[in-house]
Design an enzyme around this catalytic site. Structure first.
Site, PDB file in Angstrom:
ATOM      1  N   ASP A   1      75.212  50.763  56.201  1.00 41.59           N
ATOM      2  CA  ASP A   1      76.304  50.374  55.334  1.00 41.59           C
ATOM      3  C   ASP A   1      74.854  49.481  54.524  1.00 41.59           C
ATOM      4  O   ASP A   1      73.721  49.506  54.819  1.00 41.59           O
ATOM      5  CB  ASP A   1      76.631  48.905  55.609  1.00 41.59           C
ATOM      6  CG  ASP A   1      77.522  48.016  54.170  1.00 41.59           C
ATOM      7  OD1 ASP A   1      78.438  47.983  53.599  1.00 41.59           O
ATOM      8  OD2 ASP A   1      76.642  46.501  54.029  1.00 41.59           O
ATOM      9  N   GLU A  19      69.394  61.614  68.720  1.00 44.62           N
ATOM     10  CA  GLU A  19      69.379  61.900  68.605  1.00 44.62           C
ATOM     11  C   GLU A  19      71.260  62.906  68.458  1.00 44.62           C
ATOM     12  O   GLU A  19      71.994  62.823  69.208  1.00 44.62           O
ATOM     13  CB  GLU A  19      69.422  63.423  69.748  1.00 44.62           C
ATOM     14  CG  GLU A  19      68.075  64.363  69.425  1.00 44.62           C
ATOM     15  CD  GLU A  19      66.756  65.154  71.247  1.00 44.62           C
ATOM     16  OE1 GLU A  19      67.590  65.639  71.711  1.00 44.62           O
ATOM     17  OE2 GLU A  19      66.489  64.508  71.753  1.00 44.62           O
TER      18      GLU A  19
END
Ligand code: NOJ
Length: 510
Positions: free
Chosen positions: A200, A260
């Site tokens: 956001d 990852e």
């Protein structure tokens, strides 16, 4: 899921949890309601869902004012429900992304309360500044909703900074303890199986600690504003409150904290210079993708589409979208509300060169109903009522069925659901010619035949955009007049007869 890498440009379906499906009769959507409809979402042919905030919140900004980043709002379910949702999504081959609101918390968050009390551990968690000698705000920064970005706290005798409402104090993301908290939050959700994050207000995360005044925007900068100059925020050149010198490098932290394989898509709400910022965020793999509000706010014209392509050196890493919980639904705003234009916009998205964001309900061709002021809770709509952006109207709950409360709830829906007859998912599911089935076809086409979205060439000719991909050629006719085209298309939003009608698009495979 995690052992299968993300597609380079996924199609992401945004769910606003409060408005998707209610399973308890409370009138508010919940996590189990989402789980119950995941098969429908998977059938649409999307790669992932993105859940808007479902965390504990006083709901001063529709859930984007979070009181606890590692819990579920009791009205929406439990962490167990969340785990169940993730497991079901993965069974269906759908990845799960969640919103991470790291720019700010709610004033109700324990961190903020401790910071107000000057607890030494939390003292510096937020952005506190002394008043000027005359008692006024520390600088000229404005919140993105319009009013000043500083609110006085009488307990600390200081101002706190907020990019949005005064209920959303901005976090001090340079503080190492805050960084450790955010890393922990991301890992908490990754451990629960989350595949990616929508970040956001990513451009607001960092600001210049010298707190210098922003200069006025030059006419050139003001010209680049996403929509109208509706709020004074667009009158400034955000030289100091938006990603200063070290800001883009900072994004690498998010990448590291997310771990990852996570897909990170950033929301750019900077008001101007937005596409330029989005491109900088995705350069060097910081964010996987970033999106701006230009296309929806400029009413999805050919000029707006071309402007984004003109300003970006890497359109494949931009997010392409038209509707969200923050914008009036595009079909009524940028279109005439017809199923024909809904198909045009669906084709525009399905053929876009980067990631695609689809907002719940646009696949039904919804035009949002008007709301009475008494029903509205959104702070931005209320601030400018009745001229605000119509954010709350985009959150009117989903019409699953005909009759009653449209299969959304057995109780009283949290917003009035004044949908016309005949537009529900159940009706459209069995109608071959429905908007819903066109979205399904268009997304299936993208997945099957448009895997390589490298944009080889594009051009704009008035209201017509032509895109050339290695294996496909796309014509989008934003204007009213028909244009000549050659041969039958492999997919089109309208009938082609030597010409492509106005407000229609088509794709030819090579
Ligand atoms: C962007 C969100 O999409 C919007 O709903 C919210 O008001 C602001 N960020 C502040 O969190």
């Amino acid at each position: 899921m995690p052992d299968r890498p993300w597609p380079a440009a996924p199609v992401i379906y945004q769910i606003y949890p409060r408005s998707f499906r209610d399973t308890t009769g409370s009138g508010t959507g919940d996590l189990n309601g989402i789980t119950s409809k995941l098969e429908f979402v998977a059938d649409l042919g999307v790669d992932a869902i993105w859940l808007s905030p479902f965390y504990p919140s006083p709901m001063k900004d529709g859930g984007y004012d979070i009181a606890d980043h590692m819990e579920v709002h009791p009205a929406l379910g439990t962490l167990g429900d969340f785990d169940h949702l993730v497991a079901r999504a993965h069974d269906l081959g759908v990845r799960v992304m969640i919103d991470q609101v790291f720019n700010h918390t709610s004033t109700e968050a324990p961190w903020f309360k401790r910071s107000v009390a000057r607890d030494p551990v939390y003292d510096d968690y937020y952005v506190w500044a002394d008043p000027k000698p005359d008692g006024t705000q520390p600088n000229n920064w404005l919140s993105q909703f319009g009013p000043p970005a500083w609110t006085w706290n009488h307990k600390r005798r200081q101002y706190y900074f907020h990019n949005f409402t005064s209920d959303q104090p901005s976090l001090n993301l340079r503080n190492a303890d805050v960084q450790a908290e955010l890393k922990q939050i991301m890992q908490f959700w990754r451990d629960r199986g989350v595949d990616g994050f929508r970040i956001d207000a990513v451009t607001s995360l960092l600001f210049d600690p010298s707190l210098k005044d922003n200069p006025p925007a030059t006419p050139e900068v003001r010209d680049k504003v996403s929509g109208e100059n509706f709020v004074p925020y667009t009158y400034q050149d955000h030289a100091h409150d938006i990603l200063p010198g070290d800001g883009v490098d900072y994004i690498q932290n998010l990448r590291d904290w997310a771990g990852e394989g996570a897909f990170l898509i950033g929301e750019v709400t900077s008001g101007n210079k937005s596409v330029d910022l989005a491109c900088r965020l995705v350069a060097d793999g910081g964010m996987s993708a970033a999106y701006t509000t230009d296309l929806p706010e400029k009413k999805a014209t050919a000029a707006a589409y071309a402007d984004i392509l003109d300003r970006s050196d890497d359109p494949g890493h931009l997010g392409w979208w038209l509707s969200s919980h923050d914008q009036t639904r595009h079909l009524g705003k940028a279109g005439d509300g017809s199923a024909r234009e809904a198909r045009f916009f669906a084709l525009l998205l399905a053929t876009a060169p980067g990631s695609v964001l689809i907002y719940q309900g646009e696949e039904l061709g919804l035009v949002q109903p008007a709301l009475p002021k008494a029903a509205v809770t959104d702070p931005l709509d209320l601030l400018y009522w009745p001229d605000g952006p119509g954010r709350e109207g985009a959150r009117v709950p989903y019409p699953w069925a005909e009759g009653g409360n449209r299969g959304f709830t057995t109780g009283a829906p949290w917003l009035p659901m004044d949908w016309p007859e005949g537009i529900s998912a159940s009706v459209q599911h069995i109608d071959k010619g429905s908007v819903l089935n066109f979205y399904r076809d268009a997304l299936a086409f993208r997945r099957a035949s448009m895997q390589d979205l490298t944009l080889r060439h594009w051009e704009r000719d008035g209201d017509v955009i032509r895109l050339s991909y290695p294996a496909a050629y796309v014509v989008l006719n934003f204007g009213a007049e028909a244009v000549e085209v050659e041969g039958a298309a492999d997919l089109s939003s309208d009938r082609i007869d030597g010409t492509l009608p106005g407000r229609a698009g088509a794709v030819w495979l090579r």
